[in-house]
Design a protein around this motif. Structure first.
Motif, mmCIF file in Angstrom:
data_model
loop_
_atom_site.group_PDB
_atom_site.id
_atom_site.type_symbol
_atom_site.label_atom_id
_atom_site.label_comp_id
_atom_site.label_asym_id
_atom_site.label_seq_id
_atom_site.Cartn_x
_atom_site.Cartn_y
_atom_site.Cartn_z
ATOM 1 N N ARG A 122 -6.986 18.951 1.195
ATOM 2 C CA ARG A 122 -7.960 19.545 0.264
ATOM 3 C C ARG A 122 -9.286 18.793 0.329
ATOM 4 O O ARG A 122 -10.360 19.393 0.295
ATOM 5 N N LEU A 123 -9.223 17.469 0.406
ATOM 6 C CA LEU A 123 -10.461 16.686 0.522
ATOM 7 C C LEU A 123 -11.181 17.037 1.822
ATOM 8 O O LEU A 123 -12.406 17.218 1.835
ATOM 9 N N GLN A 124 -10.443 17.141 2.902
ATOM 10 C CA GLN A 124 -11.041 17.472 4.195
ATOM 11 C C GLN A 124 -11.625 18.882 4.207
ATOM 12 O O GLN A 124 -12.550 19.152 4.972
ATOM 13 N N ALA A 125 -11.108 19.762 3.390
ATOM 14 C CA ALA A 125 -11.583 21.148 3.347
ATOM 15 C C ALA A 125 -12.876 21.295 2.557
ATOM 16 O O ALA A 125 -13.532 22.339 2.647
ATOM 17 N N ARG A 126 -13.263 20.273 1.825
ATOM 18 C CA ARG A 126 -14.499 20.349 1.047
ATOM 19 C C ARG A 126 -15.687 20.485 2.007
ATOM 20 O O ARG A 126 -15.752 19.830 3.043
ATOM 21 N N ALA A 127 -16.622 21.324 1.655
ATOM 22 C CA ALA A 127 -17.758 21.638 2.533
ATOM 23 C C ALA A 127 -18.542 20.385 2.921
ATOM 24 O O ALA A 127 -18.903 20.215 4.090
ATOM 25 N N ALA A 128 -18.813 19.511 1.974
ATOM 26 C CA ALA A 128 -19.606 18.310 2.281
ATOM 27 C C ALA A 128 -18.883 17.412 3.279
ATOM 28 O O ALA A 128 -19.502 16.856 4.187
ATOM 29 N N LEU B 57 0.832 -1.204 0.000
ATOM 30 C CA LEU B 57 0.000 0.000 0.000
ATOM 31 C C LEU B 57 0.867 1.254 0.000
ATOM 32 O O LEU B 57 0.537 2.245 -0.664
ATOM 33 N N ALA B 58 1.972 1.216 0.711
ATOM 34 C CA ALA B 58 2.893 2.363 0.710
ATOM 35 C C ALA B 58 3.416 2.618 -0.705
ATOM 36 O O ALA B 58 3.552 3.778 -1.116
ATOM 37 N N ALA B 59 3.670 1.559 -1.455
ATOM 38 C CA ALA B 59 4.104 1.723 -2.850
ATOM 39 C C ALA B 59 2.993 2.361 -3.684
ATOM 40 O O ALA B 59 3.257 3.222 -4.531
ATOM 41 N N ASN B 60 1.737 1.952 -3.429
ATOM 42 C CA ASN B 60 0.598 2.579 -4.108
ATOM 43 C C ASN B 60 0.516 4.062 -3.766
ATOM 44 O O ASN B 60 0.293 4.903 -4.642
ATOM 45 N N MET B 61 0.676 4.378 -2.495
ATOM 46 C CA MET B 61 0.584 5.766 -2.057
ATOM 47 C C MET B 61 1.735 6.605 -2.625
ATOM 48 O O MET B 61 1.558 7.794 -2.899
ATOM 49 N N ALA B 62 2.894 5.988 -2.839
ATOM 50 C CA ALA B 62 4.017 6.700 -3.464
ATOM 51 C C ALA B 62 3.661 7.080 -4.904
ATOM 52 O O ALA B 62 4.015 8.178 -5.369
ATOM 53 N N ILE B 63 2.955 6.205 -5.605
ATOM 54 C CA ILE B 63 2.503 6.513 -6.967
ATOM 55 C C ILE B 63 1.530 7.692 -6.940
ATOM 56 O O ILE B 63 1.641 8.629 -7.735
ATOM 57 N N LEU B 64 0.583 7.657 -6.003
ATOM 58 C CA LEU B 64 -0.364 8.777 -5.868
ATOM 59 C C LEU B 64 0.363 10.069 -5.523
ATOM 60 O O LEU B 64 0.057 11.122 -6.081
ATOM 61 N N ASP B 65 1.304 9.978 -4.605
ATOM 62 C CA ASP B 65 2.055 11.166 -4.194
ATOM 63 C C ASP B 65 2.771 11.791 -5.391
ATOM 64 O O ASP B 65 2.723 13.006 -5.582
ATOM 65 N N ALA B 66 3.402 10.966 -6.211
ATOM 66 C CA ALA B 66 4.101 11.479 -7.396
ATOM 67 C C ALA B 66 3.110 12.077 -8.393
ATOM 68 O O ALA B 66 3.362 13.137 -8.969
ATOM 69 N N HIS B 67 1.972 11.423 -8.561
ATOM 70 C CA HIS B 67 0.960 11.920 -9.491
ATOM 71 C C HIS B 67 0.410 13.275 -9.045
ATOM 72 O O HIS B 67 0.125 14.138 -9.873
ATOM 73 N N LEU B 68 0.274 13.463 -7.759
ATOM 74 C CA LEU B 68 -0.299 14.688 -7.219
ATOM 75 C C LEU B 68 0.717 15.828 -7.097
ATOM 76 O O LEU B 68 0.368 16.907 -6.622
ATOM 77 N N ALA B 69 1.921 15.619 -7.544
ATOM 78 C CA ALA B 69 2.956 16.643 -7.433
ATOM 79 C C ALA B 69 2.614 17.907 -8.211
ATOM 80 O O ALA B 69 3.003 18.999 -7.809
ATOM 81 N N ASN B 70 1.872 17.778 -9.291
ATOM 82 C CA ASN B 70 1.580 18.959 -10.124
ATOM 83 C C ASN B 70 0.092 19.137 -10.405
ATOM 84 O O ASN B 70 -0.279 19.677 -11.431
ATOM 85 N N ARG B 71 -0.747 18.658 -9.501
ATOM 86 C CA ARG B 71 -2.194 18.832 -9.664
ATOM 87 C C ARG B 71 -2.872 18.807 -8.294
ATOM 88 O O ARG B 71 -2.349 18.211 -7.362
ATOM 89 N N ALA B 72 -4.021 19.445 -8.196
ATOM 90 C CA ALA B 72 -4.757 19.504 -6.927
ATOM 91 C C ALA B 72 -5.551 18.224 -6.679
ATOM 92 O O ALA B 72 -5.661 17.764 -5.537
ATOM 93 N N TYR B 73 -6.113 17.674 -7.727
ATOM 94 C CA TYR B 73 -6.935 16.462 -7.631
ATOM 95 C C TYR B 73 -6.444 15.452 -8.661
ATOM 96 O O TYR B 73 -5.543 15.745 -9.455
ATOM 97 N N MET B 74 -7.046 14.293 -8.707
ATOM 98 C CA MET B 74 -6.539 13.224 -9.550
ATOM 99 C C MET B 74 -6.512 13.590 -11.030
ATOM 100 O O MET B 74 -5.619 13.182 -11.759
ATOM 101 N N ILE B 75 -7.468 14.375 -11.497
ATOM 102 C CA ILE B 75 -7.554 14.694 -12.923
ATOM 103 C C ILE B 75 -7.044 16.097 -13.231
ATOM 104 O O ILE B 75 -6.866 16.456 -14.372
ATOM 105 N N GLY B 76 -6.824 16.891 -12.234
ATOM 106 C CA GLY B 76 -6.349 18.253 -12.474
ATOM 107 C C GLY B 76 -6.729 19.168 -11.331
ATOM 108 O O GLY B 76 -6.533 18.848 -10.164
ATOM 109 N N ASP B 77 -7.342 20.296 -11.672
ATOM 110 C CA ASP B 77 -7.692 21.290 -10.655
ATOM 111 C C ASP B 77 -9.087 21.105 -10.063
ATOM 112 O O ASP B 77 -9.441 21.789 -9.113
ATOM 113 N N ALA B 78 -9.879 20.206 -10.635
ATOM 114 C CA ALA B 78 -11.259 20.021 -10.171
ATOM 115 C C ALA B 78 -11.458 18.636 -9.557
ATOM 116 O O ALA B 78 -10.910 17.640 -10.031
ATOM 117 N N PHE B 79 -12.253 18.586 -8.495
ATOM 118 C CA PHE B 79 -12.666 17.334 -7.854
ATOM 119 C C PHE B 79 -13.592 16.595 -8.813
ATOM 120 O O PHE B 79 -14.555 17.173 -9.321
#
Length: 194
Positions: free
Chosen positions: A124-130, A69-91
């Motif tokens: 950022r996810l925790q900051a979402r109003a919902a 799982l740590a290896a999976n999270m490392a992939i996510l961490d690298a992916h999120l280096a230049n974007r706010a959310y998984m696809i870009g700037d929008a949730f």
């Protein structure tokens, strides 16, 4: 994952479900990656540490799964280096299943590497109003500890979406059956529901 896709396409086209085909495919890709890579490593940790009595836990499986799982999270961490959310700037819908996994990563009693981009994403996810609204309501209602309230907030949101989908499907099925002539209903009695 299918429920999230369905609801996003039906009720969030252009927002939760990106209208751009490439962005939509990217959201789908991350949802599939979560289901096929992240969840298979997260599930044994979650079930052993949260749902299994201490004396029955498989510590070796938890350790092995945590490393994967740590290896999976490392992939996510690298992916999120230049974007706010998984696809870009929008949730988008791609953030919903992965947000659940990240929520568990940060709240399970396990050793965690320092993934700065992943931590910023989680904030950022925790900051979402919902997210905040549901977490506060759950904590107030049951005087729950904040991590427990957060976990329940994610689960409640997922179940809310599932129930909305089921209700919509049942209404659509009833409308379909009411519109069909009686002889067609008898003729298709053995057809799978859909």
């Amino acid at each position: 994952q299918a429920i999230v896709r369905y609801l996003a396409r039906k009720h969030g086209l252009g927002s939760l479900c990106p209208s751009d085909p490439k962005a939509c495919a990217d959201a789908d890709r991350w949802m599939d990656w979560n289901a096929t890579m992240v969840w298979i490593n997260l599930r044994p940790i979650f079930w052993n540490l949260v749902r299994t009595p201490p004396e029955k836990r498989d510590v070796a499986l938890v350790t092995d799964s945590r490393n994967k799982l740590a290896a999976n999270m490392a992939i996510l961490d690298a992916h999120l280096a230049n974007r706010a959310y998984m696809i870009g700037d929008a949730f988008t819908m791609g953030d919903i299943p992965l947000g659940t996994a990240v929520q568990r990563w940060f709240n399970l009693p396990i050793e965690r590497e320092n993934f700065r981009n992943l931590e910023a994403y989680y904030r950022r996810l925790q900051a979402r109003a919902a997210f905040k609204q549901l977490g506060v309501r759950l904590a107030a209602a049951g005087a729950l500890e904040v991590p427990v309230a957060r976990e329940l907030a994610w689960e409640a949101e997922a179940w809310r979406m599932r129930l909305q989908l089921l209700a919509t499907r049942r209404l659509e099925r009833r409308r379909f059956v009411l519109r069909k002539p009686a002889e067609a209903q008898v003729e298709n009695a053995n057809a799978p529901a859909g």
